[in-house]
Design a protein around this motif. Sequence first.
Motif, PDB file in Angstrom:
ATOM      1  N   PHE A   1      -5.935   6.159  -0.178  1.00  0.00           N
ATOM      2  CA  PHE A   1      -5.653   4.986   0.619  1.00  0.00           C
ATOM      3  C   PHE A   1      -6.909   4.611   1.369  1.00  0.00           C
ATOM      4  O   PHE A   1      -7.392   5.365   2.194  1.00  0.00           O
ATOM      5  CB  PHE A   1      -4.510   5.265   1.585  1.00  0.00           C
ATOM      6  CG  PHE A   1      -3.216   5.398   0.865  1.00  0.00           C
ATOM      7  CD1 PHE A   1      -2.508   4.270   0.513  1.00  0.00           C
ATOM      8  CD2 PHE A   1      -2.726   6.641   0.507  1.00  0.00           C
ATOM      9  CE1 PHE A   1      -1.314   4.382  -0.161  1.00  0.00           C
ATOM     10  CE2 PHE A   1      -1.540   6.755  -0.169  1.00  0.00           C
ATOM     11  CZ  PHE A   1      -0.836   5.621  -0.504  1.00  0.00           C
TER      12      PHE A   1
ATOM     13  N   SER B   1       5.468  12.549  -6.173  1.00  0.00           N
ATOM     14  CA  SER B   1       4.185  13.043  -6.656  1.00  0.00           C
ATOM     15  C   SER B   1       4.347  13.592  -8.071  1.00  0.00           C
ATOM     16  O   SER B   1       5.440  13.966  -8.476  1.00  0.00           O
ATOM     17  CB  SER B   1       3.705  14.154  -5.744  1.00  0.00           C
ATOM     18  OG  SER B   1       4.634  15.197  -5.785  1.00  0.00           O
TER      19      SER B   1
ATOM     20  N   TYR C   1       6.439   6.266  -6.711  1.00  0.00           N
ATOM     21  CA  TYR C   1       7.208   7.391  -7.266  1.00  0.00           C
ATOM     22  C   TYR C   1       6.888   8.625  -6.457  1.00  0.00           C
ATOM     23  O   TYR C   1       5.997   8.627  -5.614  1.00  0.00           O
ATOM     24  CB  TYR C   1       6.837   7.614  -8.735  1.00  0.00           C
ATOM     25  CG  TYR C   1       7.084   6.392  -9.591  1.00  0.00           C
ATOM     26  CD1 TYR C   1       8.362   6.096 -10.044  1.00  0.00           C
ATOM     27  CD2 TYR C   1       6.043   5.523  -9.896  1.00  0.00           C
ATOM     28  CE1 TYR C   1       8.599   4.964 -10.791  1.00  0.00           C
ATOM     29  CE2 TYR C   1       6.271   4.391 -10.644  1.00  0.00           C
ATOM     30  CZ  TYR C   1       7.555   4.104 -11.095  1.00  0.00           C
ATOM     31  OH  TYR C   1       7.795   2.984 -11.823  1.00  0.00           O
TER      32      TYR C   1
ATOM     33  N   ALA D   1       6.313   7.178   4.750  1.00  0.00           N
ATOM     34  CA  ALA D   1       5.385   6.609   5.730  1.00  0.00           C
ATOM     35  C   ALA D   1       5.413   5.083   5.709  1.00  0.00           C
ATOM     36  O   ALA D   1       5.170   4.450   6.723  1.00  0.00           O
ATOM     37  CB  ALA D   1       3.981   7.120   5.478  1.00  0.00           C
ATOM     38  N   VAL D   2       5.674   4.491   4.543  1.00  0.00           N
ATOM     39  CA  VAL D   2       5.659   3.032   4.454  1.00  0.00           C
ATOM     40  C   VAL D   2       7.074   2.457   4.500  1.00  0.00           C
ATOM     41  O   VAL D   2       7.376   1.581   5.292  1.00  0.00           O
ATOM     42  CB  VAL D   2       4.957   2.573   3.161  1.00  0.00           C
ATOM     43  CG1 VAL D   2       5.006   1.055   3.046  1.00  0.00           C
ATOM     44  CG2 VAL D   2       3.518   3.043   3.158  1.00  0.00           C
TER      45      VAL D   2
ATOM     46  N   ASP E   1       8.347   6.959  -0.334  1.00  0.00           N
ATOM     47  CA  ASP E   1       7.195   6.885   0.565  1.00  0.00           C
ATOM     48  C   ASP E   1       7.690   6.680   1.982  1.00  0.00           C
ATOM     49  O   ASP E   1       7.848   5.566   2.464  1.00  0.00           O
ATOM     50  CB  ASP E   1       6.262   5.736   0.158  1.00  0.00           C
ATOM     51  CG  ASP E   1       4.900   5.886   0.834  1.00  0.00           C
ATOM     52  OD1 ASP E   1       4.849   6.567   1.879  1.00  0.00           O
ATOM     53  OD2 ASP E   1       3.914   5.343   0.328  1.00  0.00           O
TER      54      ASP E   1
ATOM     55  N   GLU F   1      -9.214   2.637   4.009  1.00  0.00           N
ATOM     56  CA  GLU F   1      -8.928   2.332   5.397  1.00  0.00           C
ATOM     57  C   GLU F   1      -8.647   0.849   5.598  1.00  0.00           C
ATOM     58  O   GLU F   1      -8.313   0.422   6.675  1.00  0.00           O
ATOM     59  CB  GLU F   1     -10.104   2.746   6.277  1.00  0.00           C
ATOM     60  CG  GLU F   1     -10.343   4.244   6.291  1.00  0.00           C
ATOM     61  CD  GLU F   1      -9.259   4.999   7.033  1.00  0.00           C
ATOM     62  OE1 GLU F   1      -8.881   4.558   8.115  1.00  0.00           O
ATOM     63  OE2 GLU F   1      -8.782   6.015   6.509  1.00  0.00           O
TER      64      GLU F   1
ATOM     65  N   SER G   1     -12.152  -2.852   8.010  1.00  0.00           N
ATOM     66  CA  SER G   1     -12.266  -2.247   9.328  1.00  0.00           C
ATOM     67  C   SER G   1     -12.249  -3.339  10.400  1.00  0.00           C
ATOM     68  O   SER G   1     -11.884  -3.109  11.533  1.00  0.00           O
ATOM     69  CB  SER G   1     -13.532  -1.429   9.429  1.00  0.00           C
ATOM     70  OG  SER G   1     -14.630  -2.285   9.310  1.00  0.00           O
TER      71      SER G   1
ATOM     72  N   ARG H   1      -4.993  10.973  -7.857  1.00  0.00           N
ATOM     73  CA  ARG H   1      -4.233   9.951  -7.151  1.00  0.00           C
ATOM     74  C   ARG H   1      -5.187   8.976  -6.489  1.00  0.00           C
ATOM     75  O   ARG H   1      -6.307   9.319  -6.162  1.00  0.00           O
ATOM     76  CB  ARG H   1      -3.347  10.599  -6.107  1.00  0.00           C
ATOM     77  CG  ARG H   1      -2.387  11.577  -6.739  1.00  0.00           C
ATOM     78  CD  ARG H   1      -1.463  12.122  -5.700  1.00  0.00           C
ATOM     79  NE  ARG H   1      -0.534  11.113  -5.229  1.00  0.00           N
ATOM     80  CZ  ARG H   1       0.516  10.708  -5.913  1.00  0.00           C
ATOM     81  NH1 ARG H   1       0.747  11.196  -7.108  1.00  0.00           N
ATOM     82  NH2 ARG H   1       1.347   9.819  -5.412  1.00  0.00           N
TER      83      ARG H   1
ATOM     84  N   GLY I   1       0.828  -1.207   0.000  1.00  0.00           N
ATOM     85  CA  GLY I   1       0.000   0.000   0.000  1.00  0.00           C
ATOM     86  C   GLY I   1       0.855   1.246   0.000  1.00  0.00           C
ATOM     87  O   GLY I   1       0.599   2.194   0.729  1.00  0.00           O
ATOM     88  N   ALA I   2       1.895   1.216  -0.812  1.00  0.00           N
ATOM     89  CA  ALA I   2       2.834   2.336  -0.799  1.00  0.00           C
ATOM     90  C   ALA I   2       2.836   3.053  -2.144  1.00  0.00           C
ATOM     91  O   ALA I   2       2.375   2.519  -3.148  1.00  0.00           O
ATOM     92  CB  ALA I   2       4.237   1.827  -0.508  1.00  0.00           C
ATOM     93  N   GLU I   3       3.364   4.240  -2.136  1.00  0.00           N
ATOM     94  CA  GLU I   3       3.595   4.949  -3.376  1.00  0.00           C
ATOM     95  C   GLU I   3       4.876   4.416  -4.017  1.00  0.00           C
ATOM     96  O   GLU I   3       5.769   3.946  -3.319  1.00  0.00           O
ATOM     97  CB  GLU I   3       3.759   6.441  -3.105  1.00  0.00           C
ATOM     98  CG  GLU I   3       2.477   7.134  -2.693  1.00  0.00           C
ATOM     99  CD  GLU I   3       1.430   7.128  -3.787  1.00  0.00           C
ATOM    100  OE1 GLU I   3       1.805   6.992  -4.968  1.00  0.00           O
ATOM    101  OE2 GLU I   3       0.236   7.235  -3.463  1.00  0.00           O
TER     102      GLU I   3
END
Lengths: 624, 717
Positions: free
Chosen positions: B69, B55, B53, B621-622, B619, B71, B74, B66, B49-51
């Motif tokens: 993401f 932006s 490249y 965050a990932v 990315d 959720e 759940s 884009r 679940g990553a980018e």
Amino acid sequence: MIHCSLLLTFLAPLVCASFLAIKSIFRKTQTSEAFVSQFSQIGFLFYLAGAILTSISWISLGSVPYRYHLNYFLNFYLDLPGIVYLCVTAIIANIILFYSKRYLHRDPGYRRFYMILSAFITGLTLVICAGTFDLIFAGWEIVGLSSFLLIGFYWHRPQAALNANRAYFIYRICDLGLLASALISHLVWHNQDVFFELSHGIWHTHWREIGLAEQWALCFMILLPVLGKSAQFPFCYWLPRAMEGPTPSSAIFYGALSIHAGVFLLMRTFSIWFNTPGFVWVVGGIGLFTAIFATLCGRVQSNIKGQIGYASIAQVGIMLIELSLGLTILALIHMTANAFLRCFQLLISPSIVAQQLQIHNALMGQPIVQRQSSSHRSSLYLFAINEGYLPDFIHWAVVKPIHMFSQRVNQRAWIAAPALMGTTALLAPLPYVVLGVSVFLCFTALGETKSPFRVLNIATLSNILVAVAIWFEHRTAILSVLLYLVGLSISWLLATDALRKISKHCSIETLSHFSGLFAKMPHSGSLFLLGLLGLIGFPLASTFWSEDHLIEHALSSGWIFLIVFNGIFVFNGITLIRLYSTLFWGKREHESPDTSFDFSSHQVFARVLLFLLANAFLTMNILG
Amino acid sequence: MDICSIMEYISHKLPAQGPIKDFIHHNTLHAFQHLNFHEALKQAGEFYGAESYMSPSFYGVHAVTRRSFSEGGSYRESLDRAISPILIRLTSGFLDQGIATSPFPESDCSFFEALKRLAQNSWVPLAYFTNKQRTREWLSKSPEQVCEEILRQLVNHENLYELYITQTLLAHRGWAGMVNAIEQRPMGLLVRREIKLVEFLAFKLILESEYVKFSGQSEKIPAFAKAPAGAPLNLSVAHEAYENRYYDEIFEKFKNAEPAKQAAPNIQAVFCIDDRECSFRRHLEQADPHIETFATAGFFGIDFFFQSINDASPKKLCPAPVQPKHLVFERPKTEHHHEFKNQKQKIKNKATGLKTWLGFIAQNTLKVSVPTELDIHRKEEKIDLDTGLFHGFTYDEMAERVFSVLNSIGLTQNFAPIIMMMAHGSSSLNNPHFAAYDCGACSGNPGAPNARAFAHMANLTPVRERVAQLGVTIPTMTRFVGAFHDTCTDSVDFFDIDDLNLDSFLKTLETAQKNNAKERCARFAVVKPNITFEKALVEVQHRAEVLFEPRPELGHANNALCIIGRRTLTKNLFFDRRAFLNSYDWAQDPTGQILNSILSAVVPVCGGINLEYYFSRIDNAVYGCGTKLSHNVCSLLGVYNGIDDDLRTGLPIQMVEIHEPIRLLIMIEQTPEIIQQVITANKPIFQWIENEWVKLACIHPESKEIHRYQPNLGFTT
């Protein structure tokens, strides 16, 4: 002399916070970090100077409790704990500021950090120097909100948002105690210089007039915010979880200053609870229990910030014991030492890896002595690692039922509301009917999971109805009620305006997930928060002062009014702040998105100015 | 499908980062390396679940909508949130390397066994939602059995097992990856712990099953499908164009370059290939034209475990894939032995007092400082039975290593009187990621012992005799000196130089340090551009010593280039500290054998560094670990946010924020034919190149023409 220096102490962080707030409205003109940090540094140095001058002039006045009675509301009071705490605050604030100057370099929230920090210092100074419960309450709220905003500093992380919410909910519930204390103190002393009178023993005459039960009630009301802010049992578990912001913010809040605000409040009100028969046992007991409990929990924490957090809680527990034994000076010394130590430990916590490696090497890798395993050791370990099952217990016993209940209420609201109104109308007098409906609406708002507009409107409506109920009961309170309603409407307008802007450009489908709109709509988010602050009676808005008036009327209308009023105060606060974090926090964006749909700087400035002017005008009317 | 094979498959896709004290750069997407770069990015983007490249606006492409993401399920989320605290606390408590004051009650056995004993001993349940009796029963089975039974209980269909396990582990991929890394390399821990990934999975599944029962949900997990993350945006064309812009610039530079001349050297210095040394070498050469510099992978061919007088256990000092067979101790010189013992006792007492984490020790207060020597020579062919390693090297082994390094950098004649072996490392304070700044060729450690050992070996007469037999005659007057360059403070230390006079070199060095510091300061936004040379040096030293500096140095940020060739090729060029430089004389390597050994070290080390920065930047965050400012150190193993979070692997924003994500371009000064022949024969390296994880170009040694390598096509002009 002391007046001037006190004024300086107040103005320095206040000017800092307001200036940075204005700056952040005009975010197009990129202010340089150097400017922000230097400006704050100068402001904080002035603050330090003010604190030192205040102390010097206080000492030159003979080191006796000192009051500065400006008018009915603005009463200041200084004594030894106040002076010490003020100096500690000033020194630590400067240290943190200096540390953050480089540490936060290039962080997108650089200015925001300094702004919230300045606001926090302003609030804490208010708590320290306040002469009445009302002013302490105002400061207390500011401290709570800035804590919430700094836990959620990295707002795009859902976990940070959740933990910020948790901390705020506990604050909000506990703040109720201060609100009630303010009220009771009005009743008991009628006079405004509460703390001054306390220190001079004038209070005895009034105090003896009320019964033991009332005395205990007041003491409990004072103790509640202490337990919340200083993370004592049963609220200890929020504090380690609050270490989500940048390290210096964790250090100043949960290592050094905010955590000791509770101890300070106990010192302020020392003569009240210390002289209430039997109450020292409660304070000492909670302190002892917390000290043991937090030590257990802290010892098994395998992360460094959590361990320091629990260690700090345990020390505060010991301070409570000291206070209950009457050792105020000892507690004061203890508090100062703990503040500096924990602040320092948190600031250097990233170096723990290198440090433990060195120690490991110096001991030549000597293995830790493995103690014989036994059933009580295992049990204790599991008990401690689960934090005594306390967070889970509170979740399942308190949070979950309220959550379920409010959702049930929400789902059946439109059928049940008229029915409820109809039946109560037959049975009870009108004010009580209105009151019932407002409670009902309060839960409806809490349980709403779809439309933010509905949450906002229903919560506002329930606030309005309480005021109306009070008016029904007290026709003479018309002016207070009207002023309150006007204040509410202004805040509601601001919040709705911001929300409309947002809903025009972003689709908000659900409130059960975080939407993270702050990235797209930073201006609207800030305006929305400002509006919400008005609705929940934050000291910035006129509603804060109105609530103060209304609650007095509520009290004279009977205890049901009082409970409902306070309950709605708590729950609407929780509902609305949760609404804010759900809408604006908790979701990451890969890139900085287009913010062109947002309000322009001028639009924001105009709205904020109007809001503040209107509130200032209202506040003057309320106080004058 | 059985659990073992699923675990085997999954374990490769978990982050491979081990304990943070030995931060080793590697390709974040190593599990996808068998695919072409862009295809791998696409698959990994979907998997994690990553980018893939930057932006669109970064590339100047018009914004395309884009993906958002989602959720995720759940159900999965609420389940994970509920069991997360106890899962993380017990795992991190068990693995704890010295933070908790009350250690895990059982730690001399495997994780599952420890949990079993804990559960059996305890009067209270593991967590509020677990049933005491049931947990005990679960824990008394084998982890594989537990996994199978619970999967049967929770998941509808056997085909979904793999997906379920993947989601279960990916939800805590930081911890799962750490457990896996420890299972693979238990030696990396300070305090030994026995743990297996399957035990972690089994424990998590037990918690899941218990929570499902507790919360009264249906036993079978409701239809769960892969979270519809959607395909990441394909910006491969834009990205290639972005990279090519830089590559073309570099090619242009080479075309216009004047060939450099080297004056007769007084001092030769051998550096690490590290991109941070690139500017330091240049400044040194400019300060004194009689200094000649070389570069080779910073472990200087000495692959060993090394234990200094201040270490409790040996450190591995060679590239991560190499498994050394030798162990070398540092020991105090005989005449200082008594002093050493005294000091050792003193710091031991001090450390015992500090164990409770009462205060903060300034760096190096817990270190013995006495003159030392290396216990490096081994006479007999005996292997130490305890460690399974050879204690020291024989003369033959030494000679072989010395020769191969000299040969590989082309230093086979024209020896200067002094040859510096300049290792590097980086000092910083208040920085859990300190190891990420050290030498990548020494498994994330400072390379000082390697330089010292190399110099020691090369100075031994028996070794020189043997080297001469191999074909390189080192003049008797030439002396090797081990040195250590701190890339953060730009200071240099020397080893074993008792009688040597280095005064004139120290002067040159000072100039180079100042110039280098000034060049580095240009990248620090807080430093004014017109800073003086002296102040620049103070500034960089300051950065290593203050508590509040999240960027002691900028590490490998912006690395993009690797040049394998003679120094004369690059001496007149400015690479802005973006190039790994490896000395190589094509004329001395007609068979490509040397090139092969260089590539075997350079491609994984530099490529690993480059791609770690690349993905952490793309990315954060990932693949990266987010901002450093809120990090909390857990179990001394890694960092996370708050107190019950997943471990964060990869690099922090502060290290990569100015990094331009460009794949490493390796330029080799050699004929295309030989390069082609070398890479085709070396399968692992060929995979890197053919799948375009690194780019390759060759500079023809005679015509100076540049040929780029195209997959399937080979070298083209």
